[in-house]
Design a protein around this motif. Sequence first.
Motif, mmCIF file in Angstrom:
data_model
loop_
_atom_site.group_PDB
_atom_site.id
_atom_site.type_symbol
_atom_site.label_atom_id
_atom_site.label_comp_id
_atom_site.label_asym_id
_atom_site.label_seq_id
_atom_site.Cartn_x
_atom_site.Cartn_y
_atom_site.Cartn_z
ATOM 1 N N ILE A 1 0.852 -1.191 0.000
ATOM 2 C CA ILE A 1 0.000 0.000 0.000
ATOM 3 C C ILE A 1 0.888 1.241 0.000
ATOM 4 N N LEU A 2 0.768 2.043 -1.059
ATOM 5 C CA LEU A 2 1.558 3.274 -1.167
ATOM 6 C C LEU A 2 0.845 4.469 -0.553
ATOM 7 N N ALA A 3 -0.486 4.441 -0.566
ATOM 8 C CA ALA A 3 -1.253 5.564 -0.018
ATOM 9 C C ALA A 3 -2.646 5.088 0.332
ATOM 10 N N SER A 4 -3.245 5.747 1.293
ATOM 11 C CA SER A 4 -4.626 5.444 1.661
ATOM 12 C C SER A 4 -5.346 6.743 2.002
ATOM 13 N N GLU A 5 -6.656 6.702 1.920
ATOM 14 C CA GLU A 5 -7.468 7.881 2.198
ATOM 15 C C GLU A 5 -8.817 7.422 2.718
ATOM 16 N N GLN A 6 -9.423 8.228 3.589
ATOM 17 C CA GLN A 6 -10.703 7.866 4.188
ATOM 18 C C GLN A 6 -11.565 9.099 4.351
ATOM 19 N N ARG A 7 -12.875 8.923 4.159
ATOM 20 C CA ARG A 7 -13.843 10.000 4.390
ATOM 21 C C ARG A 7 -15.013 9.450 5.189
ATOM 22 N N ALA A 8 -15.317 10.091 6.294
ATOM 23 C CA ALA A 8 -16.466 9.680 7.109
ATOM 24 C C ALA A 8 -17.753 10.176 6.475
ATOM 25 N N HIS A 9 -18.816 9.423 6.671
ATOM 26 C CA HIS A 9 -20.139 9.874 6.240
ATOM 27 C C HIS A 9 -21.186 9.236 7.154
ATOM 28 N N THR A 10 -22.384 9.670 7.025
ATOM 29 C CA THR A 10 -23.466 9.128 7.840
ATOM 30 C C THR A 10 -24.607 8.681 6.947
ATOM 31 N N MET A 11 -25.421 7.798 7.469
ATOM 32 C CA MET A 11 -26.646 7.424 6.768
ATOM 33 C C MET A 11 -27.802 8.203 7.375
ATOM 34 N N SER A 12 -28.895 8.245 6.661
ATOM 35 C CA SER A 12 -30.102 8.925 7.127
ATOM 36 C C SER A 12 -31.085 7.888 7.658
ATOM 37 N N LEU A 13 -31.707 8.206 8.801
ATOM 38 C CA LEU A 13 -32.713 7.327 9.409
ATOM 39 C C LEU A 13 -34.011 8.118 9.551
ATOM 40 N N PRO A 14 -34.690 8.389 8.426
ATOM 41 C CA PRO A 14 -35.825 9.312 8.460
ATOM 42 C C PRO A 14 -37.061 8.794 9.174
ATOM 43 N N HIS A 15 -37.209 7.471 9.273
ATOM 44 C CA HIS A 15 -38.348 6.853 9.967
ATOM 45 C C HIS A 15 -37.856 5.579 10.647
ATOM 46 N N PRO A 16 -38.549 5.098 11.669
ATOM 47 C CA PRO A 16 -38.180 3.814 12.268
ATOM 48 C C PRO A 16 -38.135 2.717 11.205
ATOM 49 N N GLY A 17 -37.046 1.970 11.165
ATOM 50 C CA GLY A 17 -36.911 0.898 10.197
ATOM 51 C C GLY A 17 -36.357 1.314 8.857
ATOM 52 N N TRP A 18 -36.136 2.614 8.641
ATOM 53 C CA TRP A 18 -35.588 3.094 7.371
ATOM 54 C C TRP A 18 -34.108 3.394 7.533
ATOM 55 N N ALA A 19 -33.327 3.147 6.476
ATOM 56 C CA ALA A 19 -31.901 3.505 6.444
ATOM 57 C C ALA A 19 -31.550 3.857 5.007
ATOM 58 N N GLU A 20 -31.101 5.084 4.789
ATOM 59 C CA GLU A 20 -30.900 5.592 3.439
ATOM 60 C C GLU A 20 -29.579 6.350 3.326
ATOM 61 N N VAL A 21 -29.133 6.525 2.081
ATOM 62 C CA VAL A 21 -27.953 7.336 1.767
ATOM 63 C C VAL A 21 -28.214 8.054 0.453
ATOM 64 N N ASP A 22 -27.778 9.303 0.359
ATOM 65 C CA ASP A 22 -27.824 10.037 -0.907
ATOM 66 C C ASP A 22 -26.665 9.527 -1.762
ATOM 67 N N ALA A 23 -26.969 8.728 -2.777
ATOM 68 C CA ALA A 23 -25.925 8.036 -3.547
ATOM 69 C C ALA A 23 -24.962 9.007 -4.225
ATOM 70 N N GLU A 24 -25.477 10.104 -4.724
ATOM 71 C CA GLU A 24 -24.602 11.051 -5.423
ATOM 72 C C GLU A 24 -23.841 11.944 -4.454
ATOM 73 N N ALA A 25 -24.536 12.496 -3.471
ATOM 74 C CA ALA A 25 -23.911 13.447 -2.545
ATOM 75 C C ALA A 25 -22.979 12.778 -1.551
ATOM 76 N N VAL A 26 -23.161 11.483 -1.312
ATOM 77 C CA VAL A 26 -22.307 10.774 -0.353
ATOM 78 C C VAL A 26 -21.357 9.826 -1.080
ATOM 79 N N TRP A 27 -21.891 8.774 -1.700
ATOM 80 C CA TRP A 27 -21.028 7.754 -2.297
ATOM 81 C C TRP A 27 -20.181 8.303 -3.445
#
Length: 493
Positions: free
Chosen positions: A25-51
């Motif tokens: 490994i010559l280099a590594s990089e990391q970015r933290a992000h969060t998922m959205s939990l808008p309702h009980p039982g839901w888990a989402e991510v903005d694919a463009e703005a996050v991933w």
Amino acid sequence: MELFVGIDMGTGSSKGVLVTVDGEILASEQRAHTMSLPHPGWAEVDAEAVWWADVCAIASTLVARVPAGSSIEGVCVSGVGPCLVLTDSELRPVRPAILYGIDSRATSEIVEMTELFGAAEILSRCGKSLSSQAIGPKIEWVRNNEPEVFARATRWYGSNSYIVAKLTGEYVQDHHTASQCDPLYSVREFGWNTEWVDRVLGGLELPRLAWPSEIVGRVDARGAEATGIRVGTPVVAGTVDAYAEAFSVGVRHPGDLMLMYGSTMFLVQVLADYHTNPALWTTTGVQSGTYALAAGTSTAGSLTTWLQTLTGGAPFDVLMREASAVPAGAEGLLVLPYLAGERTPVFDADARGVMAGLTLRHGRGHIFRAAYEGISFGIRQILEMFDDAATPVSRAVAVGGGLRSPVWAQALSDITGRTQLVTEQTIGASYGDSLLAAIGVGAVSPETDWATVASEVPPNPAHKALYDDLYGNWLQLYPATRDIVHAGAQLTK
């Protein structure tokens, strides 16, 4: 010098590495992000703005670190999965991505789809029963509950295949991810379930299939502008992060098992032959024409992170000292770690956490140890099912950020009676992605394995009798409290 970029989009962060053909490994990089939990039982991510934003930022940083005279010869991206990214004809997501099994919104659709196709037939063809992990019911949920959104959608992606499309313009799904998109894929036959596709997709286009290390396209002008990776660089299909991580640590042969310590726990075992169990997930493997058996919990590291916040946010090393000072068995305290429902083996979105045996003597260290032990009891329950498969577990490799906790790793070995191997390189799925890219472009042979075992975590035989007794008690917690917590779960809906 030939270099390879691997990027993985996990639940809590995205990581990327720049790797040589020899696995350095010559280099590594990391970015933290969060998922959205808008309702009980839901888990989402903005694919463009996050991933996509993560991939662009990480790739740009890694490109800037390429040594003079070297070049990036291949790219591979993995991600959480299976997920549902619905896009329009211009590759614009029409809604946030719906995440894997931690998103349990499609409960009624699971029941209806199981009745439609038949539970036995689904298990036989898909290798697993429909659960919150399945993509088909999530597509149906969008069609039922957001018809105007569904009407704008033309294509569906997983997390990694969405990035492949952004990089290359190609519409493709890797075989492994597809094998988790139940009931769309026939695991036994390594192809789409053609009789069911039209009913499930409702007009959405069907992507072509490729194995994770296959070149599926090349970085186009738009992908190059966004990431800094040169136009024409080969891109391989990639796959779900847990399987890329298993590949990274040498889980390649029948009987090999990966234990992934993360926000959730995920287990992947390579099978010699096709085998099904309604409480487990049979999928294709990472390598062409192979099978794997998997299981996943809904909480693990997310539980201890929650406890850390709840108890005042003390530093991790302080909490580990306190937990280490508590004897095995946490002086009778038992934790059922179902704070986000549970996937394997109960598949109960309305399951809830339970703490049993709490006294005024118990402190913060007891609670942390009991939480680690509760997670480990759940893994023992899963491994007993794995041992009943056609290919029993012969070798267990541990990976993931949870290995920072010596209490957790030792408790799991003690409770399961398994020695865990820890490899020298534990950076994760992004490392496996780099190897898949190197294999895909022909820079190394398909048999190449960069993993080297650095240490072992053997079980302590002095704790066996205690943990055997406690495990028997722990197994009774869920059935004894199920009706009570189900009633409570209705109050959150």
